[in-house]
Design a protein around this motif. Structure first.
Motif, mmCIF file in Angstrom:
data_model
loop_
_atom_site.group_PDB
_atom_site.id
_atom_site.type_symbol
_atom_site.label_atom_id
_atom_site.label_comp_id
_atom_site.label_asym_id
_atom_site.label_seq_id
_atom_site.Cartn_x
_atom_site.Cartn_y
_atom_site.Cartn_z
ATOM 1 N N MET A 1 95.827 12.651 -22.683
ATOM 2 C CA MET A 1 94.452 12.667 -22.188
ATOM 3 C C MET A 1 94.062 14.086 -21.773
ATOM 4 N N SER A 2 92.840 14.213 -21.403
ATOM 5 C CA SER A 2 92.321 15.512 -20.988
ATOM 6 C C SER A 2 92.108 15.502 -19.481
ATOM 7 N N ASP A 3 91.452 16.517 -18.991
ATOM 8 C CA ASP A 3 91.115 16.530 -17.564
ATOM 9 C C ASP A 3 89.655 16.104 -17.362
ATOM 10 N N ARG A 4 89.155 15.321 -18.277
ATOM 11 C CA ARG A 4 87.796 14.798 -18.171
ATOM 12 C C ARG A 4 87.723 13.705 -17.109
ATOM 13 N N PHE A 5 86.544 13.557 -16.533
ATOM 14 C CA PHE A 5 86.325 12.487 -15.564
ATOM 15 C C PHE A 5 84.967 11.855 -15.809
ATOM 16 N N PHE A 6 84.883 10.579 -15.487
ATOM 17 C CA PHE A 6 83.681 9.791 -15.728
ATOM 18 C C PHE A 6 83.000 9.517 -14.398
ATOM 19 N N LEU A 7 81.692 9.667 -14.362
ATOM 20 C CA LEU A 7 80.911 9.395 -13.160
ATOM 21 C C LEU A 7 80.112 8.109 -13.354
ATOM 22 N N ASP A 8 80.338 7.143 -12.482
ATOM 23 C CA ASP A 8 79.598 5.893 -12.536
ATOM 24 C C ASP A 8 78.212 6.096 -11.916
ATOM 25 N N THR A 9 77.353 5.155 -12.148
ATOM 26 C CA THR A 9 75.960 5.227 -11.709
ATOM 27 C C THR A 9 75.828 5.467 -10.209
ATOM 28 N N ASN A 10 76.681 4.830 -9.414
ATOM 29 C CA ASN A 10 76.531 4.942 -7.957
ATOM 30 C C ASN A 10 76.682 6.381 -7.464
ATOM 31 N N ILE A 11 77.388 7.212 -8.193
ATOM 32 C CA ILE A 11 77.514 8.624 -7.816
ATOM 33 C C ILE A 11 76.132 9.281 -7.838
ATOM 34 N N PHE A 12 75.386 9.038 -8.887
ATOM 35 C CA PHE A 12 74.054 9.638 -9.025
ATOM 36 C C PHE A 12 73.073 9.057 -8.017
ATOM 37 N N VAL A 13 73.138 7.759 -7.788
ATOM 38 C CA VAL A 13 72.253 7.124 -6.811
ATOM 39 C C VAL A 13 72.518 7.695 -5.421
ATOM 40 N N TYR A 14 73.788 7.791 -5.036
ATOM 41 C CA TYR A 14 74.110 8.330 -3.705
ATOM 42 C C TYR A 14 73.686 9.788 -3.540
ATOM 43 N N SER A 15 73.623 10.542 -4.619
ATOM 44 C CA SER A 15 73.223 11.950 -4.491
ATOM 45 C C SER A 15 71.793 12.088 -3.982
ATOM 46 N N PHE A 16 71.012 11.013 -4.036
ATOM 47 C CA PHE A 16 69.640 11.005 -3.543
ATOM 48 C C PHE A 16 69.508 10.295 -2.199
ATOM 49 N N ASP A 17 70.595 9.787 -1.653
ATOM 50 C CA ASP A 17 70.557 9.005 -0.418
ATOM 51 C C ASP A 17 70.272 9.915 0.775
ATOM 52 N N GLN A 18 69.229 9.599 1.504
ATOM 53 C CA GLN A 18 68.858 10.413 2.672
ATOM 54 C C GLN A 18 69.368 9.827 3.975
ATOM 55 N N ILE A 19 70.109 8.722 3.892
ATOM 56 C CA ILE A 19 70.675 8.095 5.086
ATOM 57 C C ILE A 19 72.183 8.328 5.136
ATOM 58 N N ALA A 20 72.865 8.038 4.052
ATOM 59 C CA ALA A 20 74.323 8.242 3.971
ATOM 60 C C ALA A 20 74.585 9.680 3.510
ATOM 61 N N LEU A 21 74.406 10.610 4.434
ATOM 62 C CA LEU A 21 74.436 12.026 4.073
ATOM 63 C C LEU A 21 75.802 12.517 3.597
ATOM 64 N N VAL A 22 76.861 11.968 4.151
ATOM 65 C CA VAL A 22 78.203 12.369 3.711
ATOM 66 C C VAL A 22 78.427 11.934 2.266
ATOM 67 N N LYS A 23 78.024 10.720 1.942
ATOM 68 C CA LYS A 23 78.135 10.240 0.566
ATOM 69 C C LYS A 23 77.248 11.067 -0.363
ATOM 70 N N ALA A 24 76.050 11.386 0.091
ATOM 71 C CA ALA A 24 75.127 12.182 -0.725
ATOM 72 C C ALA A 24 75.719 13.547 -1.033
ATOM 73 N N GLN A 25 76.332 14.148 -0.037
ATOM 74 C CA GLN A 25 76.942 15.466 -0.219
ATOM 75 C C GLN A 25 78.114 15.395 -1.195
ATOM 76 N N LYS A 26 78.976 14.403 -1.032
ATOM 77 C CA LYS A 26 80.126 14.244 -1.923
ATOM 78 C C LYS A 26 79.671 13.967 -3.355
ATOM 79 N N ALA A 27 78.670 13.115 -3.508
ATOM 80 C CA ALA A 27 78.139 12.793 -4.831
ATOM 81 C C ALA A 27 77.557 14.033 -5.502
ATOM 82 N N ALA A 28 76.779 14.798 -4.763
ATOM 83 C CA ALA A 28 76.188 16.020 -5.314
ATOM 84 C C ALA A 28 77.271 17.013 -5.726
ATOM 85 N N GLN A 29 78.323 17.080 -4.943
ATOM 86 C CA GLN A 29 79.463 17.953 -5.248
ATOM 87 C C GLN A 29 80.126 17.550 -6.567
ATOM 88 N N LEU A 30 80.329 16.257 -6.774
ATOM 89 C CA LEU A 30 80.923 15.773 -8.021
ATOM 90 C C LEU A 30 80.033 16.060 -9.227
#
Length: 140
Positions: A1-30
């Motif tokens: 395999m490679s060093d590729r990684f797959f991002l599920d939909t919830n990663i993108f949704v959380y990147s816009f979350d204005q309440i769960a800021l820690v999750k939003a930050q982690k999602a944006a980082q990914l």
């Protein structure tokens, strides 16, 4: 395999979350890592699911112009797995063998098809393996 990684939909949704800021930050980082390393992968399903949520269920729905920009700058570079008869057939068998929902089976099958090592999601069990693919919940 490679060093590729797959991002599920919830990663993108959380990147816009204005309440769960820690999750939003982690999602944006990914997402940034996916774009800068060119190792991040998504499927057509992630795009469809995200826009279904962003255009209808965000507390402030995404505007068309913002959606078009996001599609071009974020999703287009990451989109590597498209719908196909082979993906559907593989997902049907995968669902029967692993007792997953149809949509989770599609995500896992897409990640395997793209030869990803990691599937980032909170929808499956952290540490779960499907062959060489490992599920990782980035929000734990």
């Amino acid at each position: 395999m490679s060093d590729r990684f797959f991002l599920d939909t919830n990663i993108f949704v959380y990147s816009f979350d204005q309440i769960a800021l820690v999750k939003a930050q982690k999602a944006a980082q990914l997402i940034r890592k996916a774009l800068t390393t060119q190792k991040g992968i998504i499927s057509y399903q992630v795009v469809q699911e995200f826009f279904n949520v962003a255009l209808k269920r965000f507390s402030k729905p995404m505007r068309l112009s913002d959606a078009e920009q996001y599609l071009g700058t974020v999703f287009r570079p990451l989109l590597s797995v498209h719908s196909s008869q082979a993906l559907y057939a593989e997902s049907l068998h995968f669902q029967a063998q692993n007792k997953l929902s149809w949509y989770d089976s599609l995500i896992v099958s897409a990640a395997i098809q793209a030869q990803c090592e990691i599937l980032f999601t909170e929808d499956l069990q952290h540490g779960q393996r499907f062959g060489r693919l490992r599920v990782e919940n980035p929000f734990l």
